[in-house]
Design a protein around this motif. Structure first.
Motif, PDB file in Angstrom:
ATOM      1  N   ALA A   1     -53.104 -22.914   3.405  1.00  0.00           N
ATOM      2  CA  ALA A   1     -52.943 -23.459   4.758  1.00  0.00           C
ATOM      3  C   ALA A   1     -51.778 -22.840   5.528  1.00  0.00           C
ATOM      4  N   SER A   2     -50.887 -22.140   4.853  1.00  0.00           N
ATOM      5  CA  SER A   2     -49.680 -21.635   5.503  1.00  0.00           C
ATOM      6  C   SER A   2     -49.635 -20.113   5.470  1.00  0.00           C
ATOM      7  N   PRO A   3     -49.632 -19.462   6.644  1.00  0.00           N
ATOM      8  CA  PRO A   3     -49.526 -18.003   6.665  1.00  0.00           C
ATOM      9  C   PRO A   3     -48.245 -17.509   6.006  1.00  0.00           C
ATOM     10  N   VAL A   4     -47.157 -18.265   6.140  1.00  0.00           N
ATOM     11  CA  VAL A   4     -45.887 -17.843   5.543  1.00  0.00           C
ATOM     12  C   VAL A   4     -45.990 -17.861   4.023  1.00  0.00           C
ATOM     13  N   LEU A   5     -46.511 -18.953   3.477  1.00  0.00           N
ATOM     14  CA  LEU A   5     -46.646 -19.043   2.025  1.00  0.00           C
ATOM     15  C   LEU A   5     -47.692 -18.065   1.504  1.00  0.00           C
ATOM     16  N   ALA A   6     -48.751 -17.862   2.253  1.00  0.00           N
ATOM     17  CA  ALA A   6     -49.777 -16.902   1.832  1.00  0.00           C
ATOM     18  C   ALA A   6     -49.210 -15.495   1.761  1.00  0.00           C
ATOM     19  N   ALA A   7     -48.332 -15.145   2.707  1.00  0.00           N
ATOM     20  CA  ALA A   7     -47.725 -13.808   2.707  1.00  0.00           C
ATOM     21  C   ALA A   7     -46.823 -13.612   1.495  1.00  0.00           C
TER      22      ALA A   7
ATOM     23  N   ARG B   1     -47.458 -14.837  -1.512  1.00  0.00           N
ATOM     24  CA  ARG B   1     -48.223 -14.874  -2.769  1.00  0.00           C
ATOM     25  C   ARG B   1     -48.002 -13.578  -3.549  1.00  0.00           C
ATOM     26  N   GLY B   2     -47.606 -13.757  -4.773  1.00  0.00           N
ATOM     27  CA  GLY B   2     -47.391 -12.608  -5.646  1.00  0.00           C
ATOM     28  C   GLY B   2     -46.004 -12.010  -5.561  1.00  0.00           C
TER      29      GLY B   2
ATOM     30  N   VAL C   1     -25.893 -26.427 -10.049  1.00  0.00           N
ATOM     31  CA  VAL C   1     -27.255 -26.151 -10.501  1.00  0.00           C
ATOM     32  C   VAL C   1     -28.158 -26.185  -9.283  1.00  0.00           C
ATOM     33  N   GLY C   2     -28.944 -25.159  -9.133  1.00  0.00           N
ATOM     34  CA  GLY C   2     -29.884 -25.098  -8.034  1.00  0.00           C
ATOM     35  C   GLY C   2     -30.960 -24.076  -8.329  1.00  0.00           C
ATOM     36  N   HIS C   3     -31.695 -23.726  -7.300  1.00  0.00           N
ATOM     37  CA  HIS C   3     -32.702 -22.675  -7.435  1.00  0.00           C
ATOM     38  C   HIS C   3     -32.926 -22.031  -6.068  1.00  0.00           C
ATOM     39  N   THR C   4     -33.437 -20.825  -6.109  1.00  0.00           N
ATOM     40  CA  THR C   4     -33.840 -20.160  -4.874  1.00  0.00           C
ATOM     41  C   THR C   4     -35.366 -20.140  -4.823  1.00  0.00           C
ATOM     42  N   TRP C   5     -35.862 -20.256  -3.619  1.00  0.00           N
ATOM     43  CA  TRP C   5     -37.308 -20.225  -3.377  1.00  0.00           C
ATOM     44  C   TRP C   5     -37.511 -19.749  -1.959  1.00  0.00           C
ATOM     45  N   THR C   6     -38.433 -18.869  -1.764  1.00  0.00           N
ATOM     46  CA  THR C   6     -38.654 -18.165  -0.503  1.00  0.00           C
ATOM     47  C   THR C   6     -37.307 -17.600  -0.073  1.00  0.00           C
ATOM     48  N   SER C   7     -36.784 -17.975   1.034  1.00  0.00           N
ATOM     49  CA  SER C   7     -35.491 -17.427   1.474  1.00  0.00           C
ATOM     50  C   SER C   7     -34.420 -18.519   1.509  1.00  0.00           C
ATOM     51  N   TRP C   8     -34.571 -19.525   0.650  1.00  0.00           N
ATOM     52  CA  TRP C   8     -33.652 -20.658   0.629  1.00  0.00           C
ATOM     53  C   TRP C   8     -33.036 -20.857  -0.745  1.00  0.00           C
ATOM     54  N   LEU C   9     -31.779 -21.294  -0.724  1.00  0.00           N
ATOM     55  CA  LEU C   9     -31.128 -21.836  -1.914  1.00  0.00           C
ATOM     56  C   LEU C   9     -31.172 -23.348  -1.795  1.00  0.00           C
ATOM     57  N   HIS C  10     -31.606 -24.017  -2.848  1.00  0.00           N
ATOM     58  CA  HIS C  10     -31.550 -25.483  -2.889  1.00  0.00           C
ATOM     59  C   HIS C  10     -30.540 -25.866  -3.951  1.00  0.00           C
ATOM     60  N   VAL C  11     -29.454 -26.504  -3.530  1.00  0.00           N
ATOM     61  CA  VAL C  11     -28.443 -26.990  -4.464  1.00  0.00           C
ATOM     62  C   VAL C  11     -28.877 -28.375  -4.934  1.00  0.00           C
ATOM     63  N   THR C  12     -29.081 -28.505  -6.237  1.00  0.00           N
ATOM     64  CA  THR C  12     -29.505 -29.772  -6.819  1.00  0.00           C
ATOM     65  C   THR C  12     -28.304 -30.594  -7.263  1.00  0.00           C
TER      66      THR C  12
END
Length: 147
Positions: A27-33, A35-36, A61-72
Motif C-alpha cells: 500500500a505504500s510507495p515508500v515502503l515498496a521502494a 523492499r529488498g 538500546v534502539g534500532h534503525t529502520w528506513t531512515s530513522w533511529l528509534h531509541v527504545t
C-alpha cells in the motif's frame, strides 16, 4: 465462524508481523521502494558505557529502520548521573545512525518523570502527548532531525 484465542504464540506473532509488513509495503510507495534494501529491515543499534571495573554504567538500546533511529531505552546508573554520560550515549547513537546508517531522524518515547527536558535540551521536539498513560503519568513522543 471464527475462534478467538488469547495467549503468547511467537510463531503466530511473527506470521502476523510478516503479513502486516507485506500489506503495508503493497500500500505504500515508500515502503515498496525499500523492499529488498538493507534499510527495509530493523537493525539493532546499542551503545554501552562501562565503568572502570567493567560494570554497566549506562546504555542505549534502539534500532534503525528506513531512515530513522528509534531509541527504545536510555539509562544511566544513579552513581554516574549528572556527569554527561546520558548525553554522550545519545550523541554516539545519533552520530552512528546519521553517519553509518544514513538516518535522517530519531524518535523516542519518555514519561514526564523521566527525561522530556533532557531530550528537549538535545534538540528534540515533542510531537505527541498521551496524558494519564499509565494512570497518573504522561507519555511524550519526541523527534529530532539529524540532517
Amino acid at each position: 465462524m471464527f475462534r478467538i484465542e488469547a495467549g503468547v504464540d511467537r510463531e503466530r506473532r511473527d506470521l502476523l508481523r510478516s503479513r502486516l509488513r507485506d500489506t503495508n509495503t503493497a500500500a505504500s510507495p515508500v515502503l515498496a521502494a525499500l523492499r529488498g534494501s538493507p534499510a527495509a529491515h530493523e537493525v539493532p543499534l546499542h551503545v554501552w558505557a562501562l565503568d572502570e571495573s567493567g560494570d554497566l554504567a549506562g546504555g542505549l538500546v534502539g534500532h534503525t529502520w528506513t531512515s530513522w533511529l528509534h531509541v527504545t531505552y536510555l539509562w544511566v546508573d544513579a552513581r554516574h548521573r549528572g556527569a554527561g554520560l546520558g548525553s554522550r550515549l545519545l550523541r554516539r547513537a545519533e552520530r552512528t545512525a546519521r553517519d553509518r546508517r544514513d538516518c535522517a531522524a530519531v524518535r523516542l518515547e519518555t514519561w514526564d518523570f523521566q527525561a522530556p527536558e533532557f531530550y528537549r535540551g538535545h534538540g528534540y521536539e515533542v510531537v505527541g502527548v498521551i496524558p494519564d498513560y499509565p494512570p497518573g503519568l504522561t507519555e511524550y513522543t519526541l523527534v529530532k532531525r539529524l540532517r
